[in-house]
Design a protein around this motif. Structure first.
Motif, PDB file in Angstrom:
ATOM      1  N   THR A 153     -39.686 -38.194  61.749  1.00 41.13           N
ATOM      2  CA  THR A 153     -39.731 -36.734  61.871  1.00 41.13           C
ATOM      3  C   THR A 153     -38.342 -36.163  62.133  1.00 41.13           C
ATOM      4  N   HIS A 154     -37.612 -36.799  63.026  1.00 37.73           N
ATOM      5  CA  HIS A 154     -36.242 -36.338  63.340  1.00 37.73           C
ATOM      6  C   HIS A 154     -35.359 -36.358  62.096  1.00 37.73           C
ATOM      7  N   VAL A 155     -35.416 -37.456  61.350  1.00 38.78           N
ATOM      8  CA  VAL A 155     -34.550 -37.594  60.174  1.00 38.78           C
ATOM      9  C   VAL A 155     -34.999 -36.662  59.050  1.00 38.78           C
ATOM     10  N   VAL A 156     -36.283 -36.610  58.783  1.00 37.08           N
ATOM     11  CA  VAL A 156     -36.803 -35.745  57.720  1.00 37.08           C
ATOM     12  C   VAL A 156     -36.415 -34.281  57.978  1.00 37.08           C
ATOM     13  N   ASN A 157     -36.490 -33.862  59.232  1.00 37.80           N
ATOM     14  CA  ASN A 157     -36.137 -32.478  59.566  1.00 37.80           C
ATOM     15  C   ASN A 157     -34.647 -32.189  59.406  1.00 37.80           C
ATOM     16  N   SER A 158     -33.853 -33.231  59.203  1.00 33.70           N
ATOM     17  CA  SER A 158     -32.416 -33.056  58.991  1.00 33.70           C
ATOM     18  C   SER A 158     -32.073 -32.785  57.530  1.00 33.70           C
ATOM     19  N   PHE A 159     -33.040 -32.948  56.642  1.00 33.52           N
ATOM     20  CA  PHE A 159     -32.842 -32.688  55.215  1.00 33.52           C
ATOM     21  C   PHE A 159     -33.254 -31.258  54.869  1.00 33.52           C
ATOM     22  N   GLN A 160     -32.451 -30.593  54.058  1.00 30.49           N
ATOM     23  CA  GLN A 160     -32.907 -29.335  53.458  1.00 30.49           C
ATOM     24  C   GLN A 160     -33.938 -29.655  52.388  1.00 30.49           C
ATOM     25  N   ARG A 161     -34.856 -28.730  52.147  1.00 29.21           N
ATOM     26  CA  ARG A 161     -35.872 -28.925  51.117  1.00 29.21           C
ATOM     27  C   ARG A 161     -35.832 -27.776  50.117  1.00 29.21           C
ATOM     28  N   ASP A 162     -36.231 -28.091  48.880  1.00 28.30           N
ATOM     29  CA  ASP A 162     -36.321 -27.043  47.867  1.00 28.30           C
ATOM     30  C   ASP A 162     -37.672 -26.351  47.970  1.00 28.30           C
ATOM     31  N   LYS A 163     -37.951 -25.438  47.053  1.00 32.02           N
ATOM     32  CA  LYS A 163     -39.192 -24.651  47.127  1.00 32.02           C
ATOM     33  C   LYS A 163     -40.447 -25.506  46.996  1.00 32.02           C
ATOM     34  N   THR A 197     -23.565 -37.626  67.643  1.00 30.91           N
ATOM     35  CA  THR A 197     -24.539 -36.907  68.462  1.00 30.91           C
ATOM     36  C   THR A 197     -25.898 -36.921  67.765  1.00 30.91           C
ATOM     37  N   TRP A 198     -25.874 -36.729  66.451  1.00 35.67           N
ATOM     38  CA  TRP A 198     -27.120 -36.756  65.663  1.00 35.67           C
ATOM     39  C   TRP A 198     -27.795 -38.122  65.769  1.00 35.67           C
ATOM     40  N   ASN A 200     -27.356 -40.379  68.115  1.00 37.67           N
ATOM     41  CA  ASN A 200     -27.792 -40.555  69.503  1.00 37.67           C
ATOM     42  C   ASN A 200     -29.090 -39.796  69.760  1.00 37.67           C
ATOM     43  N   SER A 201     -29.188 -38.599  69.194  1.00 33.55           N
ATOM     44  CA  SER A 201     -30.421 -37.802  69.329  1.00 33.55           C
ATOM     45  C   SER A 201     -31.597 -38.493  68.654  1.00 33.55           C
ATOM     46  N   ALA A 202     -31.328 -39.172  67.537  1.00 33.68           N
ATOM     47  CA  ALA A 202     -32.382 -39.911  66.841  1.00 33.68           C
ATOM     48  C   ALA A 202     -32.907 -41.034  67.720  1.00 33.68           C
ATOM     49  N   LEU A 203     -32.013 -41.728  68.408  1.00 29.72           N
ATOM     50  CA  LEU A 203     -32.436 -42.802  69.315  1.00 29.72           C
ATOM     51  C   LEU A 203     -33.222 -42.244  70.496  1.00 29.72           C
ATOM     52  N   LYS A 204     -32.780 -41.120  71.029  1.00 30.26           N
ATOM     53  CA  LYS A 204     -33.522 -40.468  72.112  1.00 30.26           C
ATOM     54  C   LYS A 204     -34.923 -40.101  71.651  1.00 30.26           C
ATOM     55  N   ARG A 205     -34.994 -39.535  70.453  1.00 31.89           N
ATOM     56  CA  ARG A 205     -36.273 -39.047  69.925  1.00 31.89           C
ATOM     57  C   ARG A 205     -37.307 -40.168  69.816  1.00 31.89           C
ATOM     58  N   CYS A 206     -36.831 -41.368  69.478  1.00 29.61           N
ATOM     59  CA  CYS A 206     -37.791 -42.469  69.332  1.00 29.61           C
ATOM     60  C   CYS A 206     -37.814 -43.388  70.554  1.00 29.61           C
ATOM     61  N   GLY A 207     -37.315 -42.886  71.675  1.00 30.69           N
ATOM     62  CA  GLY A 207     -37.478 -43.581  72.942  1.00 30.69           C
ATOM     63  C   GLY A 207     -36.632 -44.808  73.146  1.00 30.69           C
ATOM     64  N   GLN A 208     -35.438 -44.835  72.556  1.00 29.65           N
ATOM     65  CA  GLN A 208     -34.552 -45.999  72.683  1.00 29.65           C
ATOM     66  C   GLN A 208     -33.363 -45.701  73.597  1.00 29.65           C
ATOM     67  N   ARG A 209     -32.694 -46.768  74.028  1.00 28.62           N
ATOM     68  CA  ARG A 209     -31.543 -46.620  74.899  1.00 28.62           C
ATOM     69  C   ARG A 209     -30.491 -45.759  74.207  1.00 28.62           C
TER      70      ARG A 209
END
Length: 225
Positions: A153-163, A197-198, A200-209
Protein backbone atom coordinates in the motif's frame (compact mmCIF):
# COMPACT_ATOMS: atom_id res chain seq x y z
CA UNK A 1 24.65 51.41 2.27
CA UNK A 2 27.69 49.14 1.80
CA UNK A 3 27.98 48.64 5.56
CA UNK A 4 24.30 47.73 5.80
CA UNK A 5 24.60 45.29 2.88
CA UNK A 6 27.65 43.59 4.41
CA UNK A 7 25.90 43.34 7.78
CA UNK A 8 22.82 41.81 6.19
CA UNK A 9 24.94 39.40 4.14
CA UNK A 10 26.76 38.35 7.29
CA UNK A 11 23.49 37.65 9.10
CA UNK A 12 22.18 35.61 6.17
CA UNK A 13 25.41 33.61 5.99
CA UNK A 14 25.35 33.00 9.75
CA UNK A 15 21.72 31.91 9.51
CA UNK A 16 22.55 29.42 6.75
CA UNK A 17 25.49 28.01 8.74
CA UNK A 18 23.37 27.66 11.90
CA UNK A 19 20.59 25.99 9.94
CA UNK A 20 23.00 23.47 8.40
CA UNK A 21 24.53 22.69 11.81
CA UNK A 22 21.12 22.14 13.44
CA UNK A 23 19.91 20.15 10.42
CA UNK A 24 22.97 17.91 10.49
CA UNK A 25 22.79 17.32 14.24
CA UNK A 26 19.06 16.59 14.11
CA UNK A 27 19.50 14.18 11.19
CA UNK A 28 22.29 12.35 12.99
CA UNK A 29 20.44 12.15 16.32
CA UNK A 30 17.15 10.99 14.79
CA UNK A 31 18.87 8.33 12.68
CA UNK A 32 20.33 6.89 15.91
CA UNK A 33 16.92 6.51 17.54
CA UNK A 34 15.55 3.08 16.66
CA UNK A 35 11.92 2.22 16.01
CA UNK A 36 11.85 -1.48 16.88
CA UNK A 37 10.15 -4.09 14.70
CA UNK A 38 6.71 -5.43 15.58
CA UNK A 39 6.86 -8.42 17.88
CA UNK A 40 5.59 -11.94 17.14
CA UNK A 41 5.09 -11.35 13.41
CA UNK A 42 5.37 -14.39 11.17
CA UNK A 43 8.29 -14.61 8.75
CA UNK A 44 6.43 -15.40 5.53
CA UNK A 45 7.84 -13.14 2.81
CA UNK A 46 11.43 -12.03 2.20
CA UNK A 47 12.03 -8.43 1.22
CA UNK A 48 15.38 -6.63 0.98
CA UNK A 49 16.84 -3.19 1.45
CA UNK A 50 19.53 -2.33 -1.08
CA UNK A 51 21.83 0.69 -1.36
CA UNK A 52 24.16 2.04 -4.01
CA UNK A 53 26.03 3.93 -1.31
CA UNK A 54 23.68 6.90 -1.34
CA UNK A 55 20.16 5.77 -2.12
CA UNK A 56 18.03 3.01 -0.53
CA UNK A 57 15.73 0.77 -2.57
CA UNK A 58 13.08 -1.58 -1.24
CA UNK A 59 13.32 -4.94 -3.04
CA UNK A 60 10.22 -7.14 -3.30
CA UNK A 61 9.28 -10.36 -5.09
CA UNK A 62 7.79 -9.59 -8.50
CA UNK A 63 4.85 -11.88 -7.78
CA UNK A 64 3.19 -12.95 -4.55
CA UNK A 65 -0.32 -13.62 -3.23
CA UNK A 66 -0.75 -9.94 -2.41
CA UNK A 67 0.70 -8.31 -5.50
CA UNK A 68 1.83 -9.01 -9.04
CA UNK A 69 4.00 -5.97 -9.70
CA UNK A 70 4.58 -6.96 -13.33
CA UNK A 71 1.01 -5.97 -14.17
CA UNK A 72 1.89 -2.30 -13.56
CA UNK A 73 5.70 -2.19 -13.57
CA UNK A 74 6.06 -3.86 -16.93
CA UNK A 75 9.01 -5.85 -18.19
CA UNK A 76 8.24 -4.38 -21.62
CA UNK A 77 9.39 -0.91 -20.52
CA UNK A 78 12.93 -2.18 -19.83
CA UNK A 79 15.64 -2.72 -22.42
CA UNK A 80 15.95 -6.49 -21.96
CA UNK A 81 12.25 -7.19 -21.37
CA UNK A 82 13.40 -10.23 -19.38
CA UNK A 83 10.37 -11.92 -17.82
CA UNK A 84 12.61 -14.30 -15.87
CA UNK A 85 13.50 -11.59 -13.35
CA UNK A 86 12.02 -12.52 -9.99
CA UNK A 87 12.78 -9.44 -7.88
CA UNK A 88 11.92 -5.78 -8.21
CA UNK A 89 13.84 -2.95 -6.54
CA UNK A 90 11.77 0.19 -6.02
CA UNK A 91 13.13 3.59 -5.07
CA UNK A 92 11.50 6.99 -4.83
CA UNK A 93 13.24 10.31 -5.42
CA UNK A 94 13.54 13.65 -7.15
CA UNK A 95 12.80 13.36 -10.86
CA UNK A 96 15.54 15.83 -11.82
CA UNK A 97 18.16 13.84 -9.93
CA UNK A 98 17.00 10.60 -11.54
CA UNK A 99 16.73 11.78 -15.13
CA UNK A 100 19.27 14.60 -15.41
CA UNK A 101 22.10 13.46 -13.12
CA UNK A 102 23.62 10.14 -14.25
CA UNK A 103 26.74 10.96 -12.20
CA UNK A 104 27.49 13.48 -9.43
CA UNK A 105 29.68 15.49 -11.83
CA UNK A 106 26.54 16.10 -13.91
CA UNK A 107 24.61 17.67 -11.03
CA UNK A 108 23.30 21.15 -11.89
CA UNK A 109 22.73 23.80 -9.25
CA UNK A 110 19.15 24.28 -10.48
CA UNK A 111 18.37 20.57 -10.01
CA UNK A 112 19.89 20.50 -6.51
CA UNK A 113 18.12 23.72 -5.47
CA UNK A 114 14.71 22.56 -6.67
CA UNK A 115 15.17 19.16 -5.02
CA UNK A 116 16.28 20.63 -1.69
CA UNK A 117 13.28 22.90 -1.41
CA UNK A 118 10.56 20.67 -2.87
CA UNK A 119 10.17 22.65 -6.08
CA UNK A 120 10.27 19.79 -8.58
CA UNK A 121 8.38 16.58 -9.20
CA UNK A 122 9.31 13.04 -8.17
CA UNK A 123 9.72 9.64 -9.80
CA UNK A 124 9.84 5.97 -8.87
CA UNK A 125 12.84 4.05 -10.19
CA UNK A 126 12.06 0.36 -10.77
CA UNK A 127 14.80 -2.21 -11.43
CA UNK A 128 14.31 -5.91 -12.12
CA UNK A 129 16.76 -8.53 -10.83
CA UNK A 130 16.99 -12.26 -11.56
CA UNK A 131 18.40 -12.92 -8.12
CA UNK A 132 19.34 -11.04 -4.99
CA UNK A 133 22.33 -11.78 -2.79
CA UNK A 134 22.81 -10.54 0.75
CA UNK A 135 25.98 -8.53 1.39
CA UNK A 136 27.03 -5.27 3.03
CA UNK A 137 24.85 -3.28 0.63
CA UNK A 138 21.84 -5.61 0.57
CA UNK A 139 20.00 -6.91 3.65
CA UNK A 140 17.23 -9.48 3.85
CA UNK A 141 14.18 -8.89 6.06
CA UNK A 142 11.51 -11.54 6.65
CA UNK A 143 8.03 -10.14 7.22
CA UNK A 144 4.47 -11.45 7.50
CA UNK A 145 1.90 -11.39 4.71
CA UNK A 146 -0.08 -8.76 6.59
CA UNK A 147 2.99 -6.56 6.95
CA UNK A 148 3.78 -7.02 3.28
CA UNK A 149 0.26 -5.89 2.39
CA UNK A 150 0.94 -2.65 4.27
CA UNK A 151 4.25 -2.23 2.45
CA UNK A 152 2.49 -2.73 -0.89
CA UNK A 153 0.00 0.00 0.00
CA UNK A 154 2.80 2.42 0.89
CA UNK A 155 4.65 1.79 -2.37
CA UNK A 156 1.57 1.74 -4.61
CA UNK A 157 0.47 5.10 -3.18
CA UNK A 158 3.84 6.52 -4.25
CA UNK A 159 2.99 6.01 -7.94
CA UNK A 160 0.95 8.49 -9.95
CA UNK A 161 -1.92 6.89 -11.85
CA UNK A 162 -3.58 7.71 -15.15
CA UNK A 163 -7.34 8.05 -15.65
CA UNK A 164 -7.64 4.26 -15.86
CA UNK A 165 -5.76 3.71 -12.62
CA UNK A 166 -2.49 2.48 -14.13
CA UNK A 167 1.02 3.57 -13.13
CA UNK A 168 2.36 6.31 -15.42
CA UNK A 169 5.54 5.23 -17.20
CA UNK A 170 8.12 7.91 -18.05
CA UNK A 171 9.32 7.48 -21.62
CA UNK A 172 13.01 8.39 -21.34
CA UNK A 173 16.46 7.32 -22.48
CA UNK A 174 17.90 8.15 -19.06
CA UNK A 175 17.52 4.59 -17.75
CA UNK A 176 20.56 3.33 -15.83
CA UNK A 177 20.75 -0.06 -17.55
CA UNK A 178 18.76 -2.65 -19.45
CA UNK A 179 16.46 -3.81 -16.64
CA UNK A 180 15.08 -0.56 -15.20
CA UNK A 181 12.41 2.03 -15.92
CA UNK A 182 11.00 5.22 -14.40
CA UNK A 183 7.46 6.10 -13.35
CA UNK A 184 5.79 9.33 -12.30
CA UNK A 185 5.49 9.56 -8.52
CA UNK A 186 3.47 11.36 -5.90
CA UNK A 187 4.89 13.59 -3.18
CA UNK A 188 7.72 16.11 -3.01
CA UNK A 189 11.40 15.50 -2.38
CA UNK A 190 13.09 17.97 -0.01
CA UNK A 191 15.81 18.37 2.60
CA UNK A 192 13.38 16.87 5.09
CA UNK A 193 11.97 14.03 2.98
CA UNK A 194 14.58 12.33 0.82
CA UNK A 195 14.74 9.03 -1.05
CA UNK A 196 16.02 7.42 2.15
CA UNK A 197 13.25 8.99 4.22
CA UNK A 198 10.80 7.30 1.84
CA UNK A 199 12.49 3.91 2.28
CA UNK A 200 12.63 4.38 6.05
CA UNK A 201 8.92 5.24 6.04
CA UNK A 202 8.25 2.05 4.07
CA UNK A 203 9.99 0.00 6.76
CA UNK A 204 8.02 1.80 9.48
CA UNK A 205 4.78 1.17 7.61
CA UNK A 206 5.35 -2.58 7.56
CA UNK A 207 6.50 -2.77 11.16
CA UNK A 208 10.24 -3.26 10.67
CA UNK A 209 13.26 -1.83 12.46
CA UNK A 210 13.80 1.74 11.29
CA UNK A 211 15.04 5.19 12.25
CA UNK A 212 12.95 7.88 13.87
CA UNK A 213 13.98 9.98 10.85
CA UNK A 214 16.53 9.16 8.15
CA UNK A 215 17.81 11.31 5.31
CA UNK A 216 20.81 9.07 4.52
CA UNK A 217 21.07 5.36 3.75
CA UNK A 218 23.67 4.82 6.47
CA UNK A 219 21.15 5.43 9.26
CA UNK A 220 18.87 2.72 7.87
CA UNK A 221 21.59 0.16 7.24
CA UNK A 222 23.06 0.69 10.73
CA UNK A 223 19.88 -0.99 12.04
CA UNK A 224 20.66 -4.13 10.00
CA UNK A 225 24.39 -4.61 10.59
Amino acid sequence: MLKRTLKLSGKVLLGIVLFLVVYGLAAYACSRITIEREKDAKEEIAIYIKTNGVHTDIVVPVRSEQMDWSKEVKYAFTGLKDTNCQYLALGWGDKGFYLETPEWKDLKFSVAFKAAFGLSTTAVHATFYKQIRENSTCRKINISKEQYARLVTHVVNSFQRDKDGHFVHIDTKANYGMTDAFYEATGRYSLFYTCNTWANSALKRCGQRSCLWAILDKGIFAKYE
